[in-house]
Design a protein around this motif. Structure first.
Motif, short mmCIF file in Angstrom:
data_model
loop_
_atom_site.label_atom_id
_atom_site.label_comp_id
_atom_site.label_asym_id
_atom_site.label_seq_id
_atom_site.Cartn_x
_atom_site.Cartn_y
_atom_site.Cartn_z
N GLY A 1 0.89 -1.14 -0.13
CA GLY A 1 -0.08 -0.01 -0.03
C GLY A 1 0.64 1.44 0.05
N CYS A 2 2.13 1.35 -0.08
CA CYS A 2 2.89 2.36 -0.15
C CYS A 2 3.17 2.79 -1.66
N SER A 3 3.66 3.98 -1.67
CA SER A 3 4.28 4.47 -3.21
C SER A 3 5.43 5.16 -2.94
N GLY A 4 6.15 5.19 -4.07
CA GLY A 4 7.67 5.59 -4.03
C GLY A 4 8.54 4.64 -4.06
N GLY A 5 9.60 4.85 -3.35
CA GLY A 5 10.68 3.73 -3.56
C GLY A 5 11.42 3.72 -2.12
N GLN A 6 12.29 2.62 -2.17
CA GLN A 6 13.26 2.69 -0.95
C GLN A 6 13.97 3.93 -0.47
N GLY A 7 13.66 4.28 0.82
CA GLY A 7 14.47 5.60 1.08
C GLY A 7 13.40 6.77 1.03
N SER A 8 12.38 6.73 0.27
CA SER A 8 11.50 7.65 0.25
C SER A 8 9.98 7.12 -0.04
N TRP A 9 9.57 6.31 0.69
CA TRP A 9 8.18 5.74 0.70
C TRP A 9 7.29 6.63 1.08
N ASP A 10 6.01 6.69 0.68
CA ASP A 10 5.06 7.36 1.24
C ASP A 10 3.89 6.19 1.44
N CYS A 11 3.83 6.23 2.83
CA CYS A 11 2.82 4.94 3.43
C CYS A 11 1.59 5.38 4.04
N THR A 12 0.94 6.66 3.57
CA THR A 12 -0.27 7.18 3.88
C THR A 12 -1.39 5.92 3.62
N GLY A 13 -1.37 5.22 2.41
CA GLY A 13 -2.00 4.35 2.19
C GLY A 13 -1.83 2.92 2.44
N ALA A 14 -1.12 2.81 3.29
CA ALA A 14 -0.59 1.52 4.08
C ALA A 14 -1.86 0.51 4.36
N LEU A 15 -1.65 -0.88 3.92
CA LEU A 15 -2.62 -1.75 4.24
C LEU A 15 -2.18 -2.34 5.67
N ASP A 16 -2.87 -2.93 6.33
CA ASP A 16 -2.89 -3.65 7.66
C ASP A 16 -2.06 -4.80 7.13
#
Length: 187
Positions: A120-135
């Motif tokens: 559920g994250c977007s971006g890449g290693q070192g700069s992930w945006d995890c506002t949409g992270a799944l459980d």
């Protein structure tokens, strides 16, 4: 009962004990035994290899990172039916092909920091945006396996919210001992 305990203790006290037998396992890092005092005297708590253990390892805490939730089998079963959750087998491929939880996905602990987009994250290693992270319900081989705790630490380090992680510490060892269905030969 106390008499039986006392007789056993006397018999054990008289028997020579090896420093660390081949079947003895560590409780934690550099800890092979803990001695406690009971009303019947001192008792040494150790870990012994037995037929239900998948691995040796050292015992892992219930919460490997602050904010992470502990999960049991009922929570894992519910997560398998929840579109907003992923049950993640974080073991190496050699373990997964032997047996795994049906419906789980495979992200080895050594790869999770690079594959948060599958959770559920977007971006890449070192700069992930995890506002949409799944459980995420993370598991490995059981209470003495350090693979999923290591993966959880990497996830949090990369920005995955700890509160979205559920650690199934019992892992494959408890799943199997409880007689729950497993599947084989999945990559």
């Amino acid at each position: 009962m106390r008499l039986l305990t006392a007789l056993c203790a006397v018999g054990l006290a008289a028997a020579p004990l090896p420093l660390l037998a081949a079947e003895d396992l560590q409780i934690g890092p550099d800890v092979t035994s803990i001695t406690i005092q009971t009303e019947d005297g001192a008792v040494e708590i150790t870990r012994q290899k037995n037929e239900v253990q998948l691995i040796g390892g050292v015992l892992q805490p219930m919460i490997p990172v602050p904010g992470v939730h502990a999960a049991g089998e009922l929570e894992v079963l519910a997560a398998l039916q929840d579109e907003s959750a992923r049950v993640v087998d974080m073991r190496t491929t050699e373990w997964r092909v032997k047996s795994t939880i049906p419906g789980s996905i495979h992200i080895p602990y050594t790869e999770v920091a690079m594959r948060l987009d599958e959770l559920g994250c977007s971006g890449g290693q070192g700069s992930w945006d995890c506002t949409g992270a799944l459980d995420v319900f993370a598991f490995c081989n059981g209470p003495a396996c350090g693979q999923s705790p290591q993966a959880i630490r990497a996830m949090v380090r990369e920005g995955f919210p700890a509160t979205k992680i559920h650690y199934y510490r019992g892992g494959m060892q408890d799943w199997t001992v409880l007689g729950l269905t497993t599947v084989e030969n999945l990559f």
